[in-house]
Design a protein around this motif. Structure first.
Motif, short mmCIF file in Angstrom:
data_model
loop_
_atom_site.label_atom_id
_atom_site.label_comp_id
_atom_site.label_asym_id
_atom_site.label_seq_id
_atom_site.Cartn_x
_atom_site.Cartn_y
_atom_site.Cartn_z
N LEU A 1 -2.18 4.73 6.13
CA LEU A 1 -0.74 4.65 5.88
C LEU A 1 -0.29 5.76 4.93
O LEU A 1 0.77 6.36 5.12
N PHE A 2 -1.10 6.04 3.92
CA PHE A 2 -0.77 7.14 3.00
C PHE A 2 -0.67 8.46 3.77
O PHE A 2 0.29 9.22 3.59
N ALA A 3 -1.66 8.74 4.61
CA ALA A 3 -1.66 10.00 5.36
C ALA A 3 -0.42 10.12 6.23
O ALA A 3 0.22 11.18 6.29
N VAL A 4 -0.06 9.03 6.91
CA VAL A 4 1.08 9.06 7.83
C VAL A 4 2.40 9.23 7.08
O VAL A 4 3.22 10.11 7.41
N VAL A 5 2.62 8.42 6.04
CA VAL A 5 3.89 8.47 5.32
C VAL A 5 4.01 9.77 4.52
O VAL A 5 5.07 10.39 4.47
N TRP A 6 2.91 10.19 3.90
CA TRP A 6 2.94 11.44 3.13
C TRP A 6 3.24 12.62 4.04
O TRP A 6 4.04 13.50 3.70
N TRP A 7 2.60 12.66 5.21
CA TRP A 7 2.86 13.74 6.17
C TRP A 7 4.32 13.72 6.62
O TRP A 7 4.98 14.76 6.67
N PHE A 8 4.84 12.54 6.93
CA PHE A 8 6.22 12.42 7.40
C PHE A 8 7.21 12.86 6.33
O PHE A 8 8.25 13.45 6.64
N ALA A 9 6.89 12.57 5.07
CA ALA A 9 7.82 12.86 3.98
C ALA A 9 7.78 14.32 3.52
O ALA A 9 8.55 14.71 2.63
N ARG A 10 6.90 15.12 4.12
CA ARG A 10 6.82 16.53 3.71
C ARG A 10 8.11 17.27 3.98
O ARG A 10 8.49 18.16 3.23
N LYS A 11 8.78 16.92 5.08
CA LYS A 11 10.02 17.60 5.47
C LYS A 11 11.21 16.69 5.21
O LYS A 11 11.08 15.48 5.15
N PRO A 12 12.40 17.28 5.06
CA PRO A 12 13.60 16.47 4.85
C PRO A 12 13.81 15.51 6.03
O PRO A 12 13.72 15.91 7.19
N ARG A 13 14.07 14.27 5.73
CA ARG A 13 14.32 13.25 6.75
C ARG A 13 15.63 12.55 6.46
O ARG A 13 16.15 12.59 5.34
N ALA A 14 16.15 11.89 7.47
CA ALA A 14 17.36 11.10 7.27
C ALA A 14 17.09 10.04 6.21
O ALA A 14 16.01 9.44 6.19
N THR A 15 18.06 9.84 5.31
CA THR A 15 17.88 8.88 4.23
C THR A 15 17.51 7.50 4.77
O THR A 15 18.22 6.95 5.61
N GLY A 16 16.40 6.99 4.32
CA GLY A 16 15.94 5.68 4.74
C GLY A 16 14.77 5.71 5.69
O GLY A 16 14.06 4.71 5.85
N GLN A 17 14.54 6.84 6.35
CA GLN A 17 13.49 6.88 7.36
C GLN A 17 12.08 6.85 6.76
O GLN A 17 11.17 6.28 7.37
N VAL A 18 11.89 7.43 5.59
CA VAL A 18 10.57 7.37 4.96
C VAL A 18 10.27 5.93 4.54
O VAL A 18 9.16 5.42 4.77
N SER A 19 11.26 5.28 3.94
CA SER A 19 11.09 3.86 3.57
C SER A 19 10.81 3.02 4.81
O SER A 19 9.95 2.13 4.79
N ALA A 20 11.55 3.30 5.88
CA ALA A 20 11.39 2.54 7.11
C ALA A 20 10.01 2.72 7.71
O ALA A 20 9.40 1.76 8.21
N LEU A 21 9.49 3.94 7.67
CA LEU A 21 8.16 4.19 8.21
C LEU A 21 7.11 3.42 7.43
O LEU A 21 6.16 2.88 8.01
N PHE A 22 7.28 3.36 6.11
CA PHE A 22 6.35 2.58 5.29
C PHE A 22 6.39 1.11 5.69
O PHE A 22 5.34 0.47 5.86
N LEU A 23 7.58 0.55 5.84
CA LEU A 23 7.71 -0.86 6.21
C LEU A 23 7.06 -1.12 7.56
O LEU A 23 6.31 -2.09 7.73
N MET A 24 7.36 -0.28 8.54
CA MET A 24 6.78 -0.46 9.87
C MET A 24 5.27 -0.29 9.85
O MET A 24 4.54 -1.06 10.48
N GLY A 25 4.80 0.73 9.13
CA GLY A 25 3.38 1.01 9.10
C GLY A 25 2.59 -0.09 8.43
O GLY A 25 1.59 -0.58 8.98
N TYR A 26 3.04 -0.50 7.25
CA TYR A 26 2.32 -1.57 6.56
C TYR A 26 2.37 -2.85 7.38
O TYR A 26 1.34 -3.53 7.55
N GLY A 27 3.55 -3.20 7.87
CA GLY A 27 3.68 -4.44 8.64
C GLY A 27 2.77 -4.46 9.84
O GLY A 27 2.13 -5.48 10.14
N THR A 28 2.69 -3.33 10.55
CA THR A 28 1.85 -3.25 11.74
C THR A 28 0.37 -3.36 11.40
O THR A 28 -0.37 -4.13 12.02
#
Length: 261
Positions: A185-212
Motif C-alpha cells: 500500500l505504501f508503494a502504491v500510494v507513494w507512487w501515485f502521490a508523486r505527481k499532482p492529483r485532484a484533491t482527494g484522490q490520494v486519500s481515496a486511493l489509501f481508503l480503497m487500497g487499505y479496505g481491499t
C-alpha cells in the motif's frame, strides 16, 4: 509447517518498568510518519510547516489511541464494555481497532484542517502516503506478540502459534497484513502521490487500497472468538472495510470529475 519463533514481548526491562516491542512499534510508526512528512514538506508537496507536521502527528496519536480504543469497544465488545465502561480506559489489557483509530484520525484531521483553513481532503492527501509504513510496524508488533493469528492452513509457511492453544498450523496473517496493508500500500500510494492529483484522490486511493487488502487478508485471519463470522460469512474487519472501499471509490471518481471542469 513452521514453528512460531518465541519472541519475548518485552524488549527491555528497566527495574519495574517494562518496555514492550508493541509499544516500540507504535513509536517506530510515528517516527517514520515524521521523517516522510518532513521529506514531503521539503519537496513542496504541501504548504504546511514542520511545526504543523509535529502538531498534526501529536493530535493523530490522540486520535489513534482514543478512536482505536472506543472503536474496539463499540465494534467488537459492546456488551462487555457497556457492562463495565471503566474498562475502556484499561489500555494495558489490549484491544484496539484500526477502523476506530481511522475515525479518530479523520476527526483530528477535520479539526486541524478547519484551523488551518484547508479542506479535510487536502490534509488527508498530505498524510495518507505517510501512514502505510506505520501500519506495517503495527502488524509486526502483532506478530511479535503472537496475536491475531490466522486460520488453520497446510501451506508450507503455516505456523504453529503457541498462544492459540490448539497446536494447529495457521496462516501468519499478521505478516500478510504487514506486507499488503504496509509495504504494498505504501508503494502504491507513494507512487501515485508523486505527481499532482485532484484533491482527494490520494486519500481515496489509501481508503480503497487499505479496505481491499484488509478485506482479502481477513479470509486467512482467524475471526474474533467472541464474534465469529457475521453477515454473509464475513468477519467484522471485512464488514468495516467495505464502506472504506465504497467511500474511497466515490471520492476518487467525484474528485476526478471536478478536476476536469
Amino acid at each position: 509447517m513452521l514453528q512460531y519463533p518465541q519472541i519475548d514481548p518485552v524488549a527491555l526491562q528497566i527495574g519495574p518498568v517494562s518496555i514492550h516491542w508493541y509499544g516500540l512499534m507504535y513509536l517506530l510508526g510515528f517516527a517514520q510518519v515524521w521523517l516522510l512528512g518532513r521529506w514531503r514538506i521539503k519537496q513542496g508537496k504541501t504548504d504546511l510547516s514542520l511545526r504543523d507536521l509535529e502538531d498534526l502527528i501529536f493530535y493523530c496519536v490522540m486520535g489513534v489511541v482514543v478512536g482505536g480504543r472506543l472503536g474496539y469497544a463499540l465494534f467488537y465488545k459492546p456488551s462487555e464494555y457497556l457492562a463495565n465502561p471503566l474498562e475502556i480506559f484499561f489500555l494495558w489489557q489490549g484491544g484496539m481497532s484500526f477502523h476506530g483509530g481511522l475515525i479518530g484520525v479523520i476527526v483530528v484531521l477535520l479539526l486541524f484542517a478547519r484551523k488551518h483553513q484547508k479542506s479535510l481532503l487536502e490534509v488527508g492527501d498530505f498524510i495518507a502516503p505517510l501512514i502505510p509504513l506505520g501500519l506495517a510496524a503495527g502488524r509486526l508488533g502483532n506478530f511479535i506478540n503472537g496475536e491475531l493469528w490466522g486460520r488453520p492452513s497446510d501451506l508450507p509457511w503455516a505456523m504453529v502459534f503457541p498462544q492459540s492453544g490448539d497446536g494447529l498450523a495457521r496462516h501468519p496473517s499478521q505478516l500478510y497484513e504487514m506486507g499488503l496493508e504496509g509495504f504494498v500500500l505504501f508503494a502504491v500510494v507513494w507512487w501515485f502521490a508523486r505527481k499532482p492529483r485532484a484533491t482527494g484522490q490520494v486519500s481515496a486511493l489509501f481508503l480503497m487500497g487499505y479496505g481491499t487488502f484488509r478485506f482479502l487478508v481477513e479470509f486467512t485471519r482467524e475471526p474474533d472468538q467472541y464474534l465469529g463470522l457475521l453477515t454473509a460469512g464475513l468477519s467484522m474487519g471485512q464488514l468495516l472495510s467495505l464502506p472504506m472501499i465504497l467511500i474511497g471509490a466515490i471520492i476518487f471518481v467525484v474528485a476526478g470529475k471536478k478536476s476536469t471542469h
